[in-house]
Design an enzyme around this catalytic site. Structure first.
Site, PDB file in Angstrom:
ATOM      1  N   CYS A 106       0.818  -1.198   0.000  1.00  0.00           N
ATOM      2  CA  CYS A 106       0.000   0.000   0.000  1.00  0.00           C
ATOM      3  C   CYS A 106       0.864   1.264   0.000  1.00  0.00           C
ATOM      4  O   CYS A 106       1.769   1.409  -0.803  1.00  0.00           O
ATOM      5  CB  CYS A 106      -0.979  -0.060   1.169  1.00  0.00           C
ATOM      6  SG  CYS A 106      -2.446   0.958   0.980  1.00  0.00           S
ATOM      7  N   HIS A 107       0.616   2.185   0.937  1.00  0.00           N
ATOM      8  CA  HIS A 107       1.337   3.452   1.007  1.00  0.00           C
ATOM      9  C   HIS A 107       2.750   3.314   1.567  1.00  0.00           C
ATOM     10  O   HIS A 107       3.529   4.267   1.522  1.00  0.00           O
ATOM     11  CB  HIS A 107       0.551   4.462   1.859  1.00  0.00           C
ATOM     12  CG  HIS A 107      -0.631   5.038   1.161  1.00  0.00           C
ATOM     13  ND1 HIS A 107      -1.835   4.369   1.078  1.00  0.00           N
ATOM     14  CD2 HIS A 107      -0.798   6.209   0.505  1.00  0.00           C
ATOM     15  CE1 HIS A 107      -2.696   5.114   0.413  1.00  0.00           C
ATOM     16  NE2 HIS A 107      -2.091   6.234   0.044  1.00  0.00           N
TER      17      HIS A 107
END
Length: 175
Positions: A106-107
């Site tokens: 993800c991030h």
């Protein structure tokens, strides 16, 4: 199932982590026999949503030689804060220098841009990071899982089954 007995896996996070992206791979490696260690620039406890987790080791005191792999859970707030911590960036870069497994979801890939380890790497992430990652030299694709050498990357919590399996497979290959 494989046996990761004797393996130590660092999970680098701070406040604002995405709980599923911490606990799902954590539980997977522990079930496989590895020791999971929460490394953070914070002390005491960190929180993500309604969850909290005890910090095991300050990142400033962490040594890459004590670990077999690094897992970078996401969470926008976590990822944005962790990439601004010099010790966290240096710790992350050290895994690449040592050619050890790094798994980012993800991030969390934001810290990889700060660590300057993405040139010519094939990877994925949460889609909003693709321009940042391409600007850092990565070849970004919208895929459930990308494995490029020692780097495993996934996009979102829905990709966790493939992400977790890739971590276990990579560590099993190293036996």
């Amino acid at each position: 199932m494989s046996d990761l007995k004797g393996r130590r896996i660092a999970f680098l996070v701070t406040n604002g982590y995405e709980p599923s992206e911490l606990y799902s791979p954590w539980d997977t490696v522990v079930e496989e026999g590895a020791e999971a260690v929460l490394v953070s620039p914070e002390s005491g406890e960190i929180s993500g949503g309604d969850h909290s987790q005890k910090v095991d080791l300050d990142v400033a005191e962490a040594n890459v030689e004590d670990f077999d792999a690094l897992v970078l859970p996401g969470g926008t707030k976590n990822a944005d804060q962790i990439r601004m911590n010099t010790d966290a960036v240096n710790f992350t870069r050290a895994f690449f220098d040592a050619e050890k497994t790094v798994a980012s979801i993800c991030h969390a890939a934001w810290i990889l841009t700060e660590a300057d380890v993405l040139k010519d790497r094939n990877m994925t992430s949460y889609p909003s990071l693709q321009t940042d990652l391409r600007n850092a030299g990565a070849n970004w694709a919208d895929e459930e899982l990308m494995v490029d050498g020692n780097l495993n990357t996934s996009r979102t919590p829905k990709d966790l089954p493939a992400f977790n399996e890739a971590i276990v497979n990579k560590l099993t290959e190293q036996n």
